[in-house]
Write a protein that holds these residues in place. Structure first.
Motif: not given
Ligand SMILES: [Zn+2]
Length: 439
Positions: A71-90
């Motif tokens: 395994a590898l334990i890391s700090a959680g990943f961080i996403d600095t730019h994302v549009h949640f309403p665009q998930m249905p049109m990926i």
């Protein structure tokens, strides 16, 4: 949670950073502990170090989840730019940025007038981020104020540290997706008063970009940020050449694209500018002086054919700009931060500067936290930091397991993960010390 909650712990190999390896070198900033224990209590990390040192200090009966040596334990990943309403049109075919907004994005965002739909997508979005080990995101909502309200409600229920904001957009968009300078100010202000600093939530003032905000609206956004300077501000900047040319037509009185934002008070600390591919040296100099950040979104940049961001140029030692990593869903093509690093590597390659795996993991964690000015709270494993973790399985597919047997050292193992790994590599995700996802 009560202050009397019992500690819990996880054990396994761990990777974290105490500083910026681009500036200070890996030797002085990277911590790789082959057998570590991370102790968590009341949402925070209380102890971190070699298992041999930490284990004897644990109170009797402390539950320790041992993930084993693969395994590898890391700090959680961080996403600095994302549009949640665009998930249905990926994964929408065939256009570049400005046509893509017209043909796919605006029709998709119109559906968010419906609150039930908005909540369904918000929930699905947050579950998908956790499946990918992302514990903090900086999120664009739609123009509808309730889109931010609903996302914050769902994030609060999960205990997430998350920044978000309703989009400001009063021109060059369909009538039903437009606000005004005044309503943008009023609705954003109400959302700030309700959500900013509530639990772990943060508000990001969110003009979509200079192409869809009038001068009056940019002025209002600047005024709002002056009144609430602890908020973040996020927008798009110099993503494509056609966009840069269009902004020049719209704002002929301004010296550059960045100068449009700067003029309205939107370029300073806690600004997160999406993309920043087509910037002049003067603009990078200004971002450095302002202590503002760029969100590098490589899967999106390749998908829309926007260009290849040159990270080496952006962080140049004599005027380094803060750079974080973004998925930019739905122009981005993956929620997986490992796949995003894969594409960041290719962008760097096309600029003739390879990106080492260790530097890439820094970008995905502490570097992205720094882009949001949150590096004192999230993005690394150390006592006092918030207990957001991702646990990777370093042998998540037959090919990866086979390839790992050939890897000579840790750097090579890490690199294999970011090139071949994806959501299947995420074994567990912890939010504020609690298990939030388990494969
Ligand atoms: Zn974007």
């Amino acid at each position: 949670m009560s202050s009397l909650s019992r500690p819990t712990a996880v054990r396994g190999p761990a990777l974290t950073f105490t500083g910026d390896p681009f500036r200070d070198g890996l030797d002085r900033t990277m911590v790789h502990e082959p057998d570590a224990i991370v102790v968590m209590q009341d949402g925070l990390i209380t102890q971190f170090g070699p298992a041999a040192r930490i284990a004897p200090l644990l109170p009797a009966g402390t539950p320790v989840r041992d993930f084993g040596r693969d395994a590898l334990i890391s700090a959680g990943f961080i996403d600095t730019h994302v549009h949640f309403p665009q998930m249905p049109m990926i994964a929408s075919y065939g256009t570049q940025l400005l046509d893509w907004l017209e043909r796919y994005t605006f029709p998709a965002e119109l559906k968010f007038a419906d609150r039930t739909y908005t909540r369904q997508v918000a929930r699905r979005f947050l579950q998908e981020t956790l499946r990918n080990g992302i514990t903090t995101s900086c999120v664009y909502c739609t123009v509808h104020a309730h889109s931010a309200d609903i996302l914050f409600e769902e994030a609060e229920a999960l205990g997430l540290r998350l920044a978000a904001g309703k989009i400001l957009m009063d021109c060059n968009a369909p009538e039903a997706l437009r606000d005004t300078a005044q309503s943008a100010y009023d609705e954003s202000r109400a959302l700030i008063l309700k959500w900013h600093g509530r639990g772990r939530l943060l508000y990001a003032i969110t003009p979509r970009f200079a192409g869809t905000s009038s001068r009056e609206q940019l002025e209002a956004a600047g005024a709002l940020w002056r009144e609430h300077p602890d908020c973040l501000m996020q927008t798009h900047l110099a993503e494509t050449e056609a966009e840069v040319a269009w902004i020049k037509e719209l704002f002929p009185e301004r010296a550059s694209y960045l100068d449009v934002y700067d003029h309205y008070g939107l370029c300073r600390k806690r600004a997160v500018f999406g993309h920043g591919i087509w910037l002049g040296d003067d603009e990078l100099q200004r971002l450095h002086e302002a202590d503002a950040a760029i969100a590098h979104c490589p899967t999106s940049n390749f998908f829309l054919g926007s260009g290849m961001f040159d990270i080496t140029r952006a962080i140049r030692a004599n005027r380094p700009v803060r750079v974080g990593l973004g998925t930019d869903i739905g122009a981005g093509t993956s929620f997986s931060i490992l796949q995003t690093l894969n594409e960041a590597y290719k962008a760097a390659q096309l600029n003739r500067h390879p990106l080492s795996a260790a530097h890439a993991y820094y970008l995905a964690t502490r570097g992205s936290a720094a882009a949001m000015h949150l590096e004192d709270k999230v993005g690394s494993i150390a006592p006092g930091m918030e207990a957001d973790l991702v646990v990777l399985d370093m042998r998540s597919t037959p090919l990866i397991a086979f390839r790992m047997d050939e890897a000579r050292d840790f750097a090579e193992q890490l690199f294999v993960q970011m090139i071949l790994g994806d959501d299947r590599a995420v074994q567990a995700t912890y939010v504020a010390g609690r298990p939030a996802y388990s494969r």
